[in-house]
Design a protein around this motif. Structure first.
Motif, PDB file in Angstrom:
ATOM      1  N   ILE A 105       0.847  -1.201   0.000  1.00 35.45           N
ATOM      2  CA  ILE A 105       0.000   0.000   0.000  1.00 35.45           C
ATOM      3  C   ILE A 105       0.871   1.235   0.000  1.00 35.45           C
ATOM      4  O   ILE A 105       1.730   1.403   0.881  1.00 35.45           O
ATOM      5  N   VAL A 106       0.658   2.092  -0.994  1.00 34.30           N
ATOM      6  CA  VAL A 106       1.446   3.317  -1.118  1.00 34.30           C
ATOM      7  C   VAL A 106       0.520   4.505  -0.913  1.00 34.30           C
ATOM      8  O   VAL A 106      -0.536   4.601  -1.555  1.00 34.30           O
ATOM      9  N   HIS A 107       0.920   5.394   0.000  1.00 35.99           N
ATOM     10  CA  HIS A 107       0.134   6.614   0.218  1.00 35.99           C
ATOM     11  C   HIS A 107       0.522   7.640  -0.839  1.00 35.99           C
ATOM     12  O   HIS A 107       1.692   7.989  -0.963  1.00 35.99           O
ATOM     13  N   GLY A 108      -0.464   8.127  -1.604  1.00 33.61           N
ATOM     14  CA  GLY A 108      -0.168   9.078  -2.679  1.00 33.61           C
ATOM     15  C   GLY A 108       0.292   8.350  -3.929  1.00 33.61           C
ATOM     16  O   GLY A 108      -0.038   7.170  -4.141  1.00 33.61           O
ATOM     17  N   ASP A 109       1.100   9.040  -4.759  1.00 28.74           N
ATOM     18  CA  ASP A 109       1.504   8.452  -6.048  1.00 28.74           C
ATOM     19  C   ASP A 109       2.850   7.729  -5.998  1.00 28.74           C
ATOM     20  O   ASP A 109       3.334   7.231  -7.012  1.00 28.74           O
ATOM     21  N   GLY A 110       3.484   7.708  -4.820  1.00 25.65           N
ATOM     22  CA  GLY A 110       4.761   6.996  -4.696  1.00 25.65           C
ATOM     23  C   GLY A 110       5.948   7.787  -5.204  1.00 25.65           C
ATOM     24  O   GLY A 110       7.074   7.285  -5.213  1.00 25.65           O
ATOM     25  N   GLU A 111       5.732   9.015  -5.613  1.00 24.95           N
ATOM     26  CA  GLU A 111       6.853   9.826  -6.108  1.00 24.95           C
ATOM     27  C   GLU A 111       7.520  10.628  -4.987  1.00 24.95           C
ATOM     28  O   GLU A 111       8.522  11.308  -5.216  1.00 24.95           O
ATOM     29  N   GLN A 112       6.950  10.603  -3.776  1.00 31.37           N
ATOM     30  CA  GLN A 112       7.608  11.274  -2.645  1.00 31.37           C
ATOM     31  C   GLN A 112       8.933  10.552  -2.361  1.00 31.37           C
ATOM     32  O   GLN A 112       9.012   9.332  -2.502  1.00 31.37           O
ATOM     33  N   THR A 113       9.948  11.320  -1.984  1.00 32.70           N
ATOM     34  CA  THR A 113      11.266  10.724  -1.769  1.00 32.70           C
ATOM     35  C   THR A 113      11.676  10.782  -0.302  1.00 32.70           C
ATOM     36  O   THR A 113      11.228  11.645   0.451  1.00 32.70           O
ATOM     37  N   ARG A 114      12.546   9.826   0.058  1.00 28.60           N
ATOM     38  CA  ARG A 114      13.121   9.784   1.399  1.00 28.60           C
ATOM     39  C   ARG A 114      14.587   9.397   1.274  1.00 28.60           C
ATOM     40  O   ARG A 114      15.026   8.895   0.241  1.00 28.60           O
ATOM     41  N   ASP A 115      15.304   9.582   2.386  1.00 28.52           N
ATOM     42  CA  ASP A 115      16.715   9.209   2.435  1.00 28.52           C
ATOM     43  C   ASP A 115      16.815   8.039   3.413  1.00 28.52           C
ATOM     44  O   ASP A 115      16.698   8.224   4.625  1.00 28.52           O
ATOM     45  N   TYR A 116      17.000   6.818   2.876  1.00 30.69           N
ATOM     46  CA  TYR A 116      17.019   5.611   3.710  1.00 30.69           C
ATOM     47  C   TYR A 116      18.449   5.282   4.102  1.00 30.69           C
ATOM     48  O   TYR A 116      19.307   5.075   3.230  1.00 30.69           O
ATOM     49  N   VAL A 117      18.693   5.207   5.409  1.00 34.42           N
ATOM     50  CA  VAL A 117      20.063   4.983   5.880  1.00 34.42           C
ATOM     51  C   VAL A 117      20.105   3.711   6.727  1.00 34.42           C
ATOM     52  O   VAL A 117      19.285   3.517   7.632  1.00 34.42           O
ATOM     53  N   TYR A 118      21.070   2.855   6.400  1.00 32.45           N
ATOM     54  CA  TYR A 118      21.167   1.546   7.061  1.00 32.45           C
ATOM     55  C   TYR A 118      21.651   1.700   8.509  1.00 32.45           C
ATOM     56  O   TYR A 118      22.492   2.544   8.813  1.00 32.45           O
ATOM     57  N   ILE A 119      21.134   0.843   9.383  1.00 36.61           N
ATOM     58  CA  ILE A 119      21.395   0.946  10.820  1.00 36.61           C
ATOM     59  C   ILE A 119      22.888   1.000  11.176  1.00 36.61           C
ATOM     60  O   ILE A 119      23.306   1.780  12.038  1.00 36.61           O
ATOM     61  N   ASP A 120      23.725   0.217  10.482  1.00 33.35           N
ATOM     62  CA  ASP A 120      25.159   0.215  10.836  1.00 33.35           C
ATOM     63  C   ASP A 120      25.784   1.583  10.573  1.00 33.35           C
ATOM     64  O   ASP A 120      26.699   2.009  11.296  1.00 33.35           O
ATOM     65  N   ASP A 121      25.310   2.266   9.530  1.00 33.15           N
ATOM     66  CA  ASP A 121      25.822   3.606   9.248  1.00 33.15           C
ATOM     67  C   ASP A 121      25.359   4.594  10.321  1.00 33.15           C
ATOM     68  O   ASP A 121      26.124   5.457  10.754  1.00 33.15           O
ATOM     69  N   VAL A 122      24.105   4.472  10.765  1.00 30.94           N
ATOM     70  CA  VAL A 122      23.601   5.347  11.838  1.00 30.94           C
ATOM     71  C   VAL A 122      24.437   5.136  13.102  1.00 30.94           C
ATOM     72  O   VAL A 122      24.866   6.099  13.758  1.00 30.94           O
ATOM     73  N   VAL A 123      24.694   3.878  13.436  1.00 34.12           N
ATOM     74  CA  VAL A 123      25.468   3.569  14.643  1.00 34.12           C
ATOM     75  C   VAL A 123      26.879   4.142  14.522  1.00 34.12           C
ATOM     76  O   VAL A 123      27.415   4.708  15.487  1.00 34.12           O
ATOM     77  N   ALA A 124      27.479   4.045  13.342  1.00 36.80           N
ATOM     78  CA  ALA A 124      28.839   4.581  13.152  1.00 36.80           C
ATOM     79  C   ALA A 124      28.859   6.087  13.429  1.00 36.80           C
ATOM     80  O   ALA A 124      29.783   6.600  14.078  1.00 36.80           O
ATOM     81  N   ALA A 125      27.834   6.801  12.966  1.00 38.79           N
ATOM     82  CA  ALA A 125      27.775   8.253  13.200  1.00 38.79           C
ATOM     83  C   ALA A 125      27.586   8.550  14.683  1.00 38.79           C
ATOM     84  O   ALA A 125      28.225   9.453  15.241  1.00 38.79           O
ATOM     85  N   TYR A 148      -2.099   2.021  -4.914  1.00 43.26           N
ATOM     86  CA  TYR A 148      -1.969   3.438  -4.589  1.00 43.26           C
ATOM     87  C   TYR A 148      -3.237   3.964  -3.929  1.00 43.26           C
ATOM     88  O   TYR A 148      -4.320   3.827  -4.496  1.00 43.26           O
ATOM     89  N   VAL A 149      -3.086   4.533  -2.735  1.00 45.46           N
ATOM     90  CA  VAL A 149      -4.224   5.142  -2.039  1.00 45.46           C
ATOM     91  C   VAL A 149      -4.010   6.645  -2.138  1.00 45.46           C
ATOM     92  O   VAL A 149      -3.273   7.235  -1.357  1.00 45.46           O
ATOM     93  N   ARG A 150      -4.623   7.235  -3.149  1.00 47.35           N
ATOM     94  CA  ARG A 150      -4.263   8.614  -3.529  1.00 47.35           C
ATOM     95  C   ARG A 150      -4.727   9.658  -2.515  1.00 47.35           C
ATOM     96  O   ARG A 150      -4.145  10.729  -2.440  1.00 47.35           O
ATOM     97  N   ASN A 151      -5.799   9.352  -1.754  1.00 51.62           N
ATOM     98  CA  ASN A 151      -6.289  10.394  -0.849  1.00 51.62           C
ATOM     99  C   ASN A 151      -5.597  10.368   0.515  1.00 51.62           C
ATOM    100  O   ASN A 151      -5.955  11.097   1.411  1.00 51.62           O
ATOM    101  N   GLN A 152      -4.587   9.508   0.704  1.00 51.60           N
ATOM    102  CA  GLN A 152      -3.858   9.454   1.984  1.00 51.60           C
ATOM    103  C   GLN A 152      -2.741  10.487   1.996  1.00 51.60           C
ATOM    104  O   GLN A 152      -2.122  10.743   0.963  1.00 51.60           O
ATOM    105  N   ASP A 153      -2.478  11.040   3.172  1.00 57.60           N
ATOM    106  CA  ASP A 153      -1.380  11.997   3.317  1.00 57.60           C
ATOM    107  C   ASP A 153      -0.055  11.281   3.038  1.00 57.60           C
ATOM    108  O   ASP A 153       0.271  10.301   3.690  1.00 57.60           O
TER     109      ASP A 153
END
Ligand code: NAD
Length: 311
Positions: free
Chosen positions: A198-218, A262-267
């Motif tokens: 299930i995708v809220h909206g059209d799926g064109e919204q972007t995010r920055d996905y960071v793997y846990i080991d990289d977060v821990v290193a920081a 796609y659930v287009r009316n979802q935030d």
């Protein structure tokens, strides 16, 4: 060194606590178990159940501690719109309580897990720490307010403060609550069960996905880095990925086609998020090591909830 990790039985906190203990540090965890699970913690980590607003408990746990990792928080953006008072009490009030107890116990530094969510909708990408925050949820407001308390009280009380604005962390062990689950484990679960994604909206919204080991290193670097007092530092992958691209990446990792619904009316949340990592590189020597494809494969391999189903 001796550390206290608040929220240390959670997803990021437990990975951090285990890594610090493996490096030979003495690690204490405080967590109320509202979302955490102490069985994730290595036997060398000492665990105390309690609320981050409990100052006497904090005093006890802070004896001899050199650095606090303050991660305890309510963490869901959509849920925060339903319970803003609770988010304020834990995320803002809890941060002030930790700072007060640190002042009393004479602790030198706190590393705080802020969020990329504080940027909200911005005209430009990637998101740089110098941009004016534009939070669009009570969760994001609570993180920004906590950053403010860190800065102001840190100066007054002589505590070194570092806020890491973590973007979308993912990896093995990420909780999958029934309501408002995070996107990667939720998509993996549906993909493995053969259900629709299930995708809220059209799926064109972007995010920055960071793997846990990289977060821990920081996080590890932030405890001892020089020149980070009073700083706000992004921690992400530096790669902008749309939800549609994420689904393609999961499909490629699993080697099977997936059907988004796609659930287009979802935030769909803010339209774009990508971290500018120049400050993290300069101050923490941080560069992310794990690509999205590698991180998805590692999550499937190392998370028992998915490993069995993926075979
Ligand atoms: P999580 O829910 O797994 O961890 C939070 C932990 O805090 C849980 O173990 C919970 O039991 C504990 N907690 C909640 N309220 C508490 C209270 N009153 N007293 C003591 N403990 C309490 O979430 P996570 O993903 O590991 O997030 C850790 C931190 O990183 C949070 O501060 C979160 O806002 C921040 N963060 C996470 C992400 C992400 O993508 N996961 C991104 C940005 C920032």
């Amino acid at each position: 060194m001796r550390f206290l990790v608040t929220g240390g039985a959670g997803f990021i906190g437990s990975a951090l606590a285990n890594r610090l203990a493996a490096e030979g540090h003495e690690v204490r965890v405080l967590d109320d178990l509202s979302a955490g699970d102490p069985s994730r913690l290595h036997a060398d980590v000492s665990f105390a159940r309690g609320d981050v607003n409990d100052i006497p408990k904090l005093w006890t746990l802070l004896q001899g501690v050199e650095c606090v990792y303050h991660l305890a928080a309510r963490v869901s953006v959509p849920e925060s719109a339903l319970y803003p008072r609770e988010y304020n009490a834990v995320n803002v009030g809890g941060t002030v309580a930790v700072l007060e107890a640190m002042r009393d116990a004479g602790v030198r530094r706190v590393v705080f897990s802020s969020s990329g969510a504080v940027y909200g909708e911005q005209a430009q990408q990637p998101l740089h720490e110098s941009m004016l925050p534009n939070p669009s949820s009570p969760y994001a407001v609570s993180k920004l307010a906590a950053e403010g308390y860190l800065r102001v009280m840190g100066i007054r009380w002589g505590i070194e403060t570092v806020s890491l604005r973590i973007f979308n962390a993912y990896g093995p062990g990420q909780p999958l609550p029934a309501s408002h689950p995070p996107v990667i484990p939720s998509f993996l679960r549906h993909a493995l069960r053969g259900g629709s994604i299930i995708v809220h909206g059209d799926g064109e919204q972007t995010r920055d996905y960071v793997y846990i080991d990289d977060v821990v290193a920081a996080l590890v670097a932030a405890a001892t880095a020089e020149g980070v007092d009073q700083q706000v530092i992004n921690v992400g992958s530096g790669v902008e990925t749309s939800v549609n691209e994420l689904i393609e990446a999961i499909s490629a990792t699993l080697g099977k086609p997936l059907t988004p619904l796609y659930v287009r009316n979802q935030d769909r949340g803010v339209s774009r998020m990508c971290a500018d990592l120049r400050r993290a590189a300069e101050l923490l020597g941080f560069t992310p090591k794990v690509s999205l494809a590698e991180g998805l494969a590692l999550t499937l391999e190392r998370d028992p909830r998915f490993a069995l189903a993926a075979r």
